[in-house]
Scaffold this motif. Structure first.
Motif, PDB file in Angstrom:
ATOM      1  N   UNK A   7       0.827  -1.210   0.000  1.00  0.00           N
ATOM      2  CA  UNK A   7       0.000   0.000   0.000  1.00  0.00           C
ATOM      3  C   UNK A   7       0.859   1.256   0.000  1.00  0.00           C
ATOM      4  N   UNK A   8       0.365   2.291  -0.682  1.00  0.00           N
ATOM      5  CA  UNK A   8       1.057   3.580  -0.728  1.00  0.00           C
ATOM      6  C   UNK A   8       0.130   4.729  -0.333  1.00  0.00           C
ATOM      7  N   UNK A   9      -1.077   4.429   0.075  1.00  0.00           N
ATOM      8  CA  UNK A   9      -2.051   5.472   0.425  1.00  0.00           C
ATOM      9  C   UNK A   9      -2.865   5.000   1.618  1.00  0.00           C
ATOM     10  N   UNK A  10      -3.061   5.896   2.592  1.00  0.00           N
ATOM     11  CA  UNK A  10      -3.863   5.536   3.757  1.00  0.00           C
ATOM     12  C   UNK A  10      -4.735   6.712   4.169  1.00  0.00           C
ATOM     13  N   UNK A  11      -5.964   6.406   4.603  1.00  0.00           N
ATOM     14  CA  UNK A  11      -6.934   7.406   5.078  1.00  0.00           C
ATOM     15  C   UNK A  11      -7.120   7.214   6.578  1.00  0.00           C
ATOM     16  N   UNK A  12      -6.906   8.260   7.366  1.00  0.00           N
ATOM     17  CA  UNK A  12      -6.990   8.130   8.822  1.00  0.00           C
ATOM     18  C   UNK A  12      -7.707   9.327   9.423  1.00  0.00           C
ATOM     19  N   UNK A  13      -8.240   9.117  10.638  1.00  0.00           N
ATOM     20  CA  UNK A  13      -8.828  10.191  11.460  1.00  0.00           C
ATOM     21  C   UNK A  13      -8.090  10.184  12.796  1.00  0.00           C
ATOM     22  N   UNK A  14      -6.847  10.676  12.835  1.00  0.00           N
ATOM     23  CA  UNK A  14      -5.983  10.471  14.007  1.00  0.00           C
ATOM     24  C   UNK A  14      -6.395  11.233  15.256  1.00  0.00           C
ATOM     25  N   UNK A  15      -6.973  12.422  15.106  1.00  0.00           N
ATOM     26  CA  UNK A  15      -7.289  13.220  16.294  1.00  0.00           C
ATOM     27  C   UNK A  15      -8.545  12.749  17.007  1.00  0.00           C
ATOM     28  N   UNK A  16      -9.471  12.163  16.268  1.00  0.00           N
ATOM     29  CA  UNK A  16     -10.723  11.668  16.850  1.00  0.00           C
ATOM     30  C   UNK A  16     -11.255  10.595  15.909  1.00  0.00           C
ATOM     31  N   UNK A  17     -10.790   9.368  16.121  1.00  0.00           N
ATOM     32  CA  UNK A  17     -11.091   8.297  15.161  1.00  0.00           C
ATOM     33  C   UNK A  17     -12.596   8.161  14.988  1.00  0.00           C
ATOM     34  N   UNK A  18     -13.007   8.099  13.732  1.00  0.00           N
ATOM     35  CA  UNK A  18     -14.429   7.907  13.475  1.00  0.00           C
ATOM     36  C   UNK A  18     -14.686   6.452  13.132  1.00  0.00           C
ATOM     37  N   UNK A  19     -15.632   5.819  13.885  1.00  0.00           N
ATOM     38  CA  UNK A  19     -16.510   6.411  14.894  1.00  0.00           C
ATOM     39  C   UNK A  19     -16.139   6.108  16.345  1.00  0.00           C
ATOM     40  N   UNK A  20     -15.017   5.398  16.606  1.00  0.00           N
ATOM     41  CA  UNK A  20     -14.759   4.915  17.971  1.00  0.00           C
ATOM     42  C   UNK A  20     -14.356   6.033  18.931  1.00  0.00           C
ATOM     43  N   UNK A  21     -13.823   7.148  18.426  1.00  0.00           N
ATOM     44  CA  UNK A  21     -13.406   8.248  19.291  1.00  0.00           C
ATOM     45  C   UNK A  21     -11.986   8.144  19.792  1.00  0.00           C
ATOM     46  N   UNK A  22     -11.226   7.120  19.388  1.00  0.00           N
ATOM     47  CA  UNK A  22      -9.845   6.953  19.859  1.00  0.00           C
ATOM     48  C   UNK A  22      -8.957   8.058  19.296  1.00  0.00           C
ATOM     49  N   UNK A  23      -7.893   8.380  20.051  1.00  0.00           N
ATOM     50  CA  UNK A  23      -6.904   9.371  19.627  1.00  0.00           C
ATOM     51  C   UNK A  23      -5.583   8.669  19.378  1.00  0.00           C
ATOM     52  N   UNK A  24      -4.995   8.881  18.206  1.00  0.00           N
ATOM     53  CA  UNK A  24      -3.722   8.258  17.866  1.00  0.00           C
ATOM     54  C   UNK A  24      -2.588   8.950  18.632  1.00  0.00           C
ATOM     55  N   UNK A  25      -1.791   8.205  19.403  1.00  0.00           N
ATOM     56  CA  UNK A  25      -0.707   8.834  20.167  1.00  0.00           C
ATOM     57  C   UNK A  25       0.422   9.300  19.247  1.00  0.00           C
ATOM     58  N   UNK A  26       1.302  10.114  19.811  1.00  0.00           N
ATOM     59  CA  UNK A  26       2.396  10.695  19.040  1.00  0.00           C
ATOM     60  C   UNK A  26       3.262   9.624  18.394  1.00  0.00           C
ATOM     61  N   UNK A  27       3.531   8.543  19.104  1.00  0.00           N
ATOM     62  CA  UNK A  27       4.414   7.506  18.551  1.00  0.00           C
ATOM     63  C   UNK A  27       3.847   6.926  17.260  1.00  0.00           C
TER      64      UNK A  27
END
Length: 481
Positions: A253-273
């Protein structure tokens, strides 16, 4: 002399000669009047139908003008030979369908983007409080522009969008989300869905693998599959998207779609690491990260997390957002921040599609932001939505009980009610809808199977009706578990 012609004039609010013309035209198109067939004389048809001869002559003139018939002096009017539509399908039958290209079939097979969109029902996801919107300020801005519209906006607009709005968005994103961009990188879109579609058309080749979160925004997978992509789902955990897991699952894969600050729909936040790991992945493989920051204007607990784009020094991140939640969904305005090397391709693709949203709408939004109304509105709504989130999390355990837990991320306008394993969340959503509610099933947002649940919007939920709405929700679910 041709036999009497069976005709049924359509029951339309139209002049008689027009109705007769339509009846004759349909007889020709469906083959009841074959090529070369003679039409009755104008006198004969007028006598048959009990109409004036001039009515028939007017209808015949229309047929001849559109090429359905040919008239020669001294002979009958006849159906034109070799008319391309004559006899295309016999009366009462449909022509066999033409085969559709694979990408067109993918569009038809895509799931509906939104199952329920009723902003006046409790728990409708993604809907702001429309009654709390500052209508007076917005009306004054619009009125001023309509009274004295800028002439340059009436004549056309840059495909990147209205320059003052791009400047206002760049300033807002830099201040509130630590986005690093010049206004020249900001492209005004007709909402985030259009931005996703444009990204897919510019960056994707048919058959290419694309990494997505699972669950994810329901409108994303339809866009990707319509573009011919192979969607690779990566299950999210309590820290959102895991880049290492994603690369193990799909190293090509060379392309990814993410919602790092407020994952939709679970609400998780991606940490800095994980954010840094994702940026390093994109740099290493020459890939691109699409960051959807759909509702981070509303942060309710902890410290707001800066954008992933702001951490990316290599320029491998495209950042998109929308005014649908901070303003109102019907505004249809959003933005896409494009890395400079990609700008020429995105501008060219935009010119082919639709140029830009309405210029006067963009000008109104720019004025609303630069005059301070937008910032004041956000501050009021953060307080309101924070109170509603807290009220929902406090009341849910008491009314729904321990077997129906409700969780919510630190930002946004929705929470998740987790259903017992084996429960059908589509049935649960329908049962809730029958009781006047509008949650959406969590499975609608899943690419693969997982724990069932309901996405509960609390943005449009007045505090006075919360407990009664939760009681109705419990009654809907209890019959299914």
């Amino acid at each position: 002399m041709p036999p009497p012609l069976p005709l049924a004039l359509p029951d339309l609010d139209a002049p008689l000669h027009r109705r007769l013309y339509l009846a004759l035209r349909d007889s020709i198109l469906d083959g009841r009047l074959a090529e070369g067939a003679a039409l009755p004389s104008s006198r004969g048809l007028a006598a048959q139908l009990g109409v004036a001869r001039n009515t028939v002559l007017a209808a015949y003139d229309l047929l001849a003008a559109e090429g359905f018939t040919e008239a020669h002096r001294g002979s009958a009017t006849r159906v034109a030979a070799r008319h391309p539509l004559v006899g295309a399908a016999p009366a009462g039958e449909e022509a066999p369908p033409s085969p559709l290209p694979p990408r067109t079939r993918a569009w038809g097979a895509a799931p509906p983007m939104i199952l329920v969109r009723d902003p006046f029902r409790p728990f409708a996801p993604g809907v702001p409080d429309l009654a709390a919107f500052p209508h007076a300020e917005w009306r004054r801005v619009l009125g001023r522009l309509w009274r004295r519209p800028p002439l340059e906006l009436m004549g056309g607009i840059d495909p990147l969008g209205h320059a003052p709005l791009r400047h206002a968005i760049a300033e807002h994103l830099g201040r509130s989300r630590a986005v690093r961009c010049d206004p020249a990188q900001v492209m005004i879109m007709g909402g985030s869905q259009q931005a996703l579609d444009l990204v897919a058309r510019v960056l994707l080749e048919p058959g290419e693998a694309v990494l997505v979160e699972d669950p994810c925004y329901g409108g994303l997978t339809g866009v990707l599959r319509a573009a011919g992509a192979q969607v690779q789902a990566v299950a999210v955990d309590g820290q959102g998207f895991d880049p290492e897991l994603a690369e193990r699952q799909c190293p090509s894969a060379r392309l990814t779609f993410v919602t790092p600050s407020h994952q939709f729909p679970t609400g998780a936040t991606m940490p800095l690491s994980r954010r840094l790991a994702l940026i390093h992945w994109a740099e290493r493989v020459g890939g691109w990260v699409i960051e959807d920051d759909y509702d981070s204007d509303f942060h309710h607990a902890g410290s707001p997390t800066a954008s992933l784009q702001g951490l990316d020094r290599g320029g491998r991140t495209l950042y998109l957002g929308t005014f649908s939640k901070s303003m109102f969904p019907g505004l249809r305005l959003g933005w896409l921040v494009v890395p400079p090397p990609l700008l020429p391709a995105f501008v060219a693709a935009r010119r082919i599609a639709d140029m830009a949203p309405a210029g006067l709408t963009q000008a109104a939004m720019a004025a609303f932001m630069t005059e301070g109304h937008f910032g004041a509105h956000l501050r009021r709504m953060r307080t309101l939505y924070g109170q509603r989130r807290r009220a929902l999390l406090d009341a849910a355990p008491r009314i729904l009980g321990p077997n129906l837990p409700v969780t919510a991320g630190e930002a946004g306008l929705h929470a998740i009610l987790w259903l017992p394993a084996g429960c059908d969340d589509f049935q649960a959503a329908e049962a809730a809808r029958a009781r006047g509610l509008a949650p959406s099933p969590l499975s609608f947002h899943r690419v693969t199977k997982g724990c069932p649940g309901l996405v509960l919007g609390y943005g449009n939920l007045a505090g006075s009706s919360l407990e009664e709405a939760l009681q109705r929700l419990r009654e809907a679910i209890i019959t299914l578990i």
